[in-house]
Design an enzyme around this catalytic site. Structure first.
Site, mmCIF file in Angstrom:
data_model
loop_
_atom_site.group_PDB
_atom_site.id
_atom_site.type_symbol
_atom_site.label_atom_id
_atom_site.label_comp_id
_atom_site.label_asym_id
_atom_site.label_seq_id
_atom_site.Cartn_x
_atom_site.Cartn_y
_atom_site.Cartn_z
ATOM 1 N N ARG A 127 7.987 78.676 66.528
ATOM 2 C CA ARG A 127 6.559 77.573 66.329
ATOM 3 C C ARG A 127 6.782 75.700 66.742
ATOM 4 N NH1 ARG A 127 4.262 78.480 60.648
ATOM 5 N NH2 ARG A 127 2.671 80.148 60.569
ATOM 6 N N LYS A 182 0.384 95.761 52.759
ATOM 7 C CA LYS A 182 -0.290 96.417 52.023
ATOM 8 C C LYS A 182 -1.722 95.470 52.411
ATOM 9 C CE LYS A 182 1.555 94.325 47.438
ATOM 10 N NZ LYS A 182 2.113 93.708 46.509
ATOM 11 N N GLY A 187 3.935 87.596 61.297
ATOM 12 C CA GLY A 187 5.107 87.126 60.643
ATOM 13 C C GLY A 187 5.976 87.854 61.385
ATOM 14 N N GLY A 207 -1.865 84.128 58.810
ATOM 15 C CA GLY A 207 -3.320 83.479 57.806
ATOM 16 C C GLY A 207 -4.352 83.282 59.504
#
Ligand code: 3PG
Ligand code: MG
Length: 396
Positions: free
Chosen positions: A35, A198, A354, A377
């Site tokens: 990043r 999930k 990630g 996200g």
């Protein structure tokens, strides 16, 4: 898009919002600097124009003011190394001391300010906090694509104080260009691979992608909830019981939209969540009692690889198994290999999130995909078709 390419920052104080939310180990050493590296072009552009680069970011999720492990001072030396020049640090991001640090800057200087989230006003989007930040500079650049889904003071609210002096940074622009390229691609088959532990957090993206893709491959922990929804015996595998109905609906939705939805057919199982556990392989519908699925099996690898190898556009978010453990990394590794192979033949591949990015780096394959997003996200929100507050704030 309002980007900085055609603008000269000579003599300007430039506030650059970056996403330096990078992983640090227990000695505060950066374990993945992607990043930071990704925003160097924007910082260098400002410096080479003769501007003053004032860099702001968050790091982690501090709860109540200063916390050593979330201090951006841990980033200074590495940023200085990457830019090959001195980087000064201000122990705050607003207030008199920081204003003095900015006042001391010469053209081409770089100053990194302390973690914005040491003020709760950052996350609450406080107007007066945003105003104080804005007073440090003449121009504002948002290069924090990874934080573009947050309507925080430094990403969104602040732009009202720069009505004509707000820009996207070069990384931000590159991220949008690549995401748009994938989403608008007419080169099919278009395959999305969604994994991770999930279903929660991925429902909206799966739903949105069903309008775009030809193939949807589901792997990782969430696959067991899908399998259970179809009546499988999944042993002790991770399952979100409250999401079983939803998994069923998503399978139906895929069918009604003519999307091929692929679930793993076999599973590598372990008697505990441990690399040294006792293991076996079974049909995913028939996992022995006392065992949990931690990776996709060989048959699934072969099937998924075949789908990928015939695709022309690929989006990947989320690993296929517990790739952090050597005995359960194979599924993720082989899927990564298949993506790289087809990319070499001319397909377009975009990887984000990630864990998938960490995996692809662990396998040494980062250079072999078309684009790696710095957004987790933010990338999901973009793929969902949501308006990102950080994007809106610059455009409006
Ligand atoms: C991220 O890593 O997701 C971004 O830096 C945003 O951080 P957040 O999820 O803590 O808001
Ligand atoms: Mg996040």
């Amino acid at each position: 898009m309002k980007n900085i390419t055609g603008f000269s920052f000579t003599g300007k104080r430039v506030l650059i919002r970056v996403d330096f939310n990078v992983p640090l180990d227990e000695n505060f050493k950066i374990t993945d600097d992607s990043r930071i590296v990704a925003t160097l072009p924007t910082i260098k552009k400002v410096i080479s124009d003769g501007g003053k680069a004032i860099i702001i970011s968050h790091l982690g999720r501090p709860k109540k003011g200063f916390e050593e492990r979330f201090s951006l001072k841990h980033i200074v030396n590495h940023l200085s190394f990457l830019l090959d020049r001195n980087v000064a640090f201000s122990g705050d991001c607003i207030g008199e001391n920081t204003a003095n640090d900015v006042a001391k800057m010469q053209d081409k200087d770089v100053l990194l300010l302390e973690n914005l989230r040491f003020y709760k006003e950052e996350k609450s989007g406080d107007r007066s906090f945003a105003k104080q930040l804005s007073e440090l500079a003449d121009v504002y650049i948002n290069d924090a694509f990874g934080t573009a889904h947050r309507a925080h003071a430094s990403t969104t609210i602040i732009t009202q104080f720069f009505p004509n002096e707000k820009y996207f940074g070069l990384l931000f622009k590159k991220e949008i260009t690549n995401l748009e390229f994938a989403l608008r691609s007419t080169k099919g088959p278009f395959t999305a691979i969604i994994g991770g532990a999930k279903i929660t957090g991925k429902i909206d993206v799966i739903t949105a992608l069903l309008d775009k893709v030809d193939n949807l491959i589901i792997g990782g922990g969430m696959a067991y909830t899908f399998a259970k929804s179809m009546g499988a015996n999944i042993g002790n595998s991770l399952v979100e019981d409250e999401k079983i109905g939803l998994a069923k609906q998503l399978i139906e939705l895929a069918k009604s939209k003519g999307v091929n939805l692929y679930l793993p057919s076999d599973s590598v199982n372990a008697n505990k969540f441990d690399n040294n556990a006792e293991t076996n392989t079974s049909e995913i519908t028939n996992i022995p009692n006392g065992f949990m699925g931690l990776d996709i099996g060989q048959e699934s690898i072969a099937k998924f690889s075949e789908i990928i190898e015939h695709s022309k556009t690929i989006i990947w978010n989320g690993p296929m198994g517990v790739f952090e453990m050597s005995n359960f990394e194979k599924g993720t590794r082989e899927i990564a290999n298949a993506i790289c192979k087809v990319t070499e033949k001319g397909a377009y591949s975009l990887v984000g999130g990630g864990d998938s990015v960490a995996a692809i780096k662990q396998f040494g394959l980062a250079k072999k995909v078309s684009y790696i997003s710095t957004g987790g996200g933010a990338m999901l929100a973009y793929l969902e078709g949501k308006t990102l507050p950080g994007v809106d704030a610059i455009l409006s």
